[in-house]
Design a protein around this motif. Structure first.
Motif, PDB file in Angstrom:
ATOM      1  N   GLU A 171       0.890  -1.287  -0.119  1.00 26.70           N
ATOM      2  CA  GLU A 171       0.164   0.175  -0.144  1.00 26.70           C
ATOM      3  C   GLU A 171       0.669   1.338   0.043  1.00 26.70           C
ATOM      4  OE1 GLU A 171      -3.199   1.991   2.500  1.00 26.70           O
ATOM      5  OE2 GLU A 171      -3.080   0.130   3.387  1.00 26.70           O
ATOM      6  N   GLY A 172       0.420   2.350  -0.913  1.00 26.75           N
ATOM      7  CA  GLY A 172       1.524   3.725  -0.491  1.00 26.75           C
ATOM      8  C   GLY A 172       2.802   3.278  -1.425  1.00 26.75           C
ATOM      9  N   CYS A 173       2.596   2.495  -2.450  1.00 25.91           N
ATOM     10  CA  CYS A 173       4.101   2.400  -3.074  1.00 25.91           C
ATOM     11  C   CYS A 173       4.008   2.946  -4.674  1.00 25.91           C
ATOM     12  CB  CYS A 173       4.696   0.827  -3.290  1.00 25.91           C
ATOM     13  SG  CYS A 173       5.200  -0.174  -1.716  1.00 25.91           S
ATOM     14  N   SER A 174       3.662   4.285  -4.310  1.00 23.98           N
ATOM     15  CA  SER A 174       3.556   4.892  -5.649  1.00 23.98           C
ATOM     16  C   SER A 174       4.586   4.606  -6.966  1.00 23.98           C
ATOM     17  CB  SER A 174       2.882   6.622  -4.714  1.00 23.98           C
ATOM     18  OG  SER A 174       4.045   7.375  -4.211  1.00 23.98           O
ATOM     19  N   SER A 175       5.374   4.714  -6.894  1.00 26.18           N
ATOM     20  CA  SER A 175       6.258   4.868  -7.769  1.00 26.18           C
ATOM     21  C   SER A 175       6.978   3.708  -8.661  1.00 26.18           C
ATOM     22  CB  SER A 175       7.415   5.476  -7.358  1.00 26.18           C
ATOM     23  OG  SER A 175       7.262   6.212  -6.529  1.00 26.18           O
ATOM     24  N   LEU A 176       6.020   2.509  -8.109  1.00 27.51           N
ATOM     25  CA  LEU A 176       6.136   0.744  -8.348  1.00 27.51           C
ATOM     26  C   LEU A 176       6.226   0.662 -10.242  1.00 27.51           C
ATOM     27  CD1 LEU A 176       5.469  -2.092  -6.161  1.00 27.51           C
ATOM     28  CD2 LEU A 176       7.657  -1.709  -7.480  1.00 27.51           C
ATOM     29  N   GLU A 177       7.160   0.217 -11.178  1.00 25.47           N
ATOM     30  CA  GLU A 177       6.689   0.086 -12.094  1.00 25.47           C
ATOM     31  C   GLU A 177       7.161  -1.019 -12.754  1.00 25.47           C
ATOM     32  OE1 GLU A 177       8.270   4.272 -13.178  1.00 25.47           O
ATOM     33  OE2 GLU A 177       9.569   2.931 -13.495  1.00 25.47           O
ATOM     34  N   GLY A 178       6.726  -1.399 -13.798  1.00 22.76           N
ATOM     35  CA  GLY A 178       6.368  -2.441 -14.257  1.00 22.76           C
ATOM     36  C   GLY A 178       5.781  -4.155 -14.001  1.00 22.76           C
ATOM     37  N   GLU A 179       5.497  -4.817 -14.588  1.00 21.38           N
ATOM     38  CA  GLU A 179       4.918  -6.152 -14.301  1.00 21.38           C
ATOM     39  C   GLU A 179       5.611  -6.937 -12.779  1.00 21.38           C
ATOM     40  OE1 GLU A 179       4.737  -8.072 -18.638  1.00 21.38           O
ATOM     41  OE2 GLU A 179       6.416  -9.687 -17.500  1.00 21.38           O
ATOM     42  N   ILE A 180       4.028  -7.399 -11.991  1.00 22.38           N
ATOM     43  CA  ILE A 180       4.605  -7.959 -11.146  1.00 22.38           C
ATOM     44  C   ILE A 180       4.443  -9.420 -11.415  1.00 22.38           C
ATOM     45  CG2 ILE A 180       3.119  -8.572  -8.927  1.00 22.38           C
ATOM     46  CD1 ILE A 180       3.393  -5.537  -8.307  1.00 22.38           C
ATOM     47  N   VAL A 181       5.155 -10.764 -11.487  1.00 24.01           N
ATOM     48  CA  VAL A 181       5.196 -12.193 -11.549  1.00 24.01           C
ATOM     49  C   VAL A 181       4.792 -13.021  -9.892  1.00 24.01           C
ATOM     50  CG1 VAL A 181       6.475 -14.316 -12.886  1.00 24.01           C
ATOM     51  CG2 VAL A 181       6.540 -11.547 -13.381  1.00 24.01           C
ATOM     52  N   LEU A 182       3.703 -13.330 -10.652  1.00 28.97           N
ATOM     53  CA  LEU A 182       2.638 -14.414  -9.658  1.00 28.97           C
ATOM     54  C   LEU A 182       3.418 -15.685  -9.984  1.00 28.97           C
ATOM     55  CD1 LEU A 182      -0.032 -12.214  -8.398  1.00 28.97           C
ATOM     56  CD2 LEU A 182       2.245 -12.625  -7.251  1.00 28.97           C
ATOM     57  N   GLU A 183       3.943 -16.937  -9.416  1.00 30.98           N
ATOM     58  CA  GLU A 183       3.982 -18.380 -10.042  1.00 30.98           C
ATOM     59  C   GLU A 183       3.604 -19.166  -9.315  1.00 30.98           C
ATOM     60  OE1 GLU A 183       7.197 -19.641 -12.177  1.00 30.98           O
ATOM     61  OE2 GLU A 183       6.933 -17.556 -13.942  1.00 30.98           O
ATOM     62  N   GLY A 184       2.623 -18.475  -7.904  1.00 29.52           N
ATOM     63  CA  GLY A 184       2.855 -19.792  -6.429  1.00 29.52           C
ATOM     64  C   GLY A 184       2.013 -20.208  -6.800  1.00 29.52           C
ATOM     65  N   ALA A 185       1.606 -21.067  -6.064  1.00 27.43           N
ATOM     66  CA  ALA A 185       0.251 -21.605  -5.577  1.00 27.43           C
ATOM     67  C   ALA A 185      -1.013 -20.302  -5.055  1.00 27.43           C
ATOM     68  CB  ALA A 185      -0.171 -22.714  -5.251  1.00 27.43           C
ATOM     69  N   ILE A 186      -1.292 -19.150  -5.058  1.00 23.11           N
ATOM     70  CA  ILE A 186      -1.874 -18.151  -4.129  1.00 23.11           C
ATOM     71  C   ILE A 186      -2.701 -19.078  -3.768  1.00 23.11           C
ATOM     72  CG2 ILE A 186      -3.201 -16.504  -4.177  1.00 23.11           C
ATOM     73  CD1 ILE A 186       0.158 -15.867  -5.064  1.00 23.11           C
ATOM     74  N   LYS A 187      -2.829 -18.804  -2.297  1.00 19.93           N
ATOM     75  CA  LYS A 187      -3.366 -18.712  -1.010  1.00 19.93           C
ATOM     76  C   LYS A 187      -4.690 -18.147  -0.407  1.00 19.93           C
ATOM     77  CE  LYS A 187      -0.782 -22.386   0.656  1.00 19.93           C
ATOM     78  NZ  LYS A 187      -0.367 -23.490   1.443  1.00 19.93           N
ATOM     79  N   SER A 188      -4.360 -16.999  -0.517  1.00 19.87           N
ATOM     80  CA  SER A 188      -4.911 -15.689  -0.546  1.00 19.87           C
ATOM     81  C   SER A 188      -4.399 -14.759  -0.535  1.00 19.87           C
ATOM     82  CB  SER A 188      -5.649 -15.495   1.362  1.00 19.87           C
ATOM     83  OG  SER A 188      -3.762 -15.034   2.109  1.00 19.87           O
ATOM     84  N   ILE A 189      -5.035 -13.020  -0.947  1.00 20.13           N
ATOM     85  CA  ILE A 189      -4.448 -12.093  -1.574  1.00 20.13           C
ATOM     86  C   ILE A 189      -5.304 -11.171  -0.683  1.00 20.13           C
ATOM     87  CG2 ILE A 189      -4.491  -9.864  -3.037  1.00 20.13           C
ATOM     88  CD1 ILE A 189      -4.338 -12.481  -5.304  1.00 20.13           C
TER      89      ILE A 189
END
Length: 199
Positions: A171-189
């Motif tokens: 939260e509040g990471c307003s300068s983040l750029e590019g792709e976010i890669v998720l390859e794990g078996a996501i259990k919760s967001i």
């Protein structure tokens, strides 16, 4: 040693920078963390920065630390004067709770070049506006890990294998750029993970 740092030495030949209570906060404004230290003829590799080692200290510049693999809770918490460039090149496996919370000097340029399936604790970098980039992968994050890191521009593959995205992690990471890669078996967001990410 001559720099004013204290160390805890281990039988396996490693050393950790410490500031054991009731010692006062570290009071020098410049710190160099060596790759190793010697004691009674034996060399010890400096692999960690211990609990509250520089907590709320007036340290301004920090360098070295090429062999650091872990940073314990509150190690740099409240170091509001910390500035300048510091890149940790080693394979960092853990960053403890509140380790860099409140390092809010915009002149700080902090980078981690090689997270190695790292465990990143509660509010580890919260309000650390000088954190610029991280590389490598994390095994797990805790809530508020990177909250309000407004200077953070890149997280690379940090989340590649993470399975739980905790509350307000970015939260509040307003300068983040590019792709976010998720390859794990996501259990919760959880709520607010990327709230305020405008890119």
């Amino acid at each position: 040693d001559d720099s004013g740092l204290l160390y805890r030495l281990y039988d396996d030949g490693t050393a950790v920078v410490v500031n054991n209570p009731p010692n006062p906060p570290f009071e020098r404004d410049s710190v160099f963390i060596p790759a190793s230290v010697a004691y009674k003829g034996q060399s010890y590799t400096v692999t960690g920065i211990g609990f509250m080692a520089f907590y709320e200290s007036p340290v301004v510049n920090i360098s070295g630390g090429e062999n650091i693999t872990f940073i314990e809770a509150s190690a740099f918490e409240g170091c509001t004067q910390l500035k300048g460039e510091w890149t940790l090149e080693g394979a960092v496996t853990s960053v403890g709770n509140y380790a860099f919370q409140g390092c809010n000097n915009p002149e700080l340029e902090l980078r981690f070049a090689n997270f190695a399936d790292a465990t990143i604790g509660v509010s580890a970098f919260m309000d650390c506006v000088g954190l610029r980039a991280v590389a490598g992968t994390a095994a797990s994050l805790d809530f508020n890990s990177f909250k309000n890191c407004s200077g953070l521009t890149s997280i690379g593959n940090l989340l590649k294998y993470v399975t739980v995205l905790p509350e307000c992690a970015f939260e509040g990471c307003s300068s983040l750029e590019g792709e976010i890669v998720l390859e794990g078996a996501i259990k919760s967001i959880s709520a607010g993970v990327l709230r305020g990410w405008t890119q």
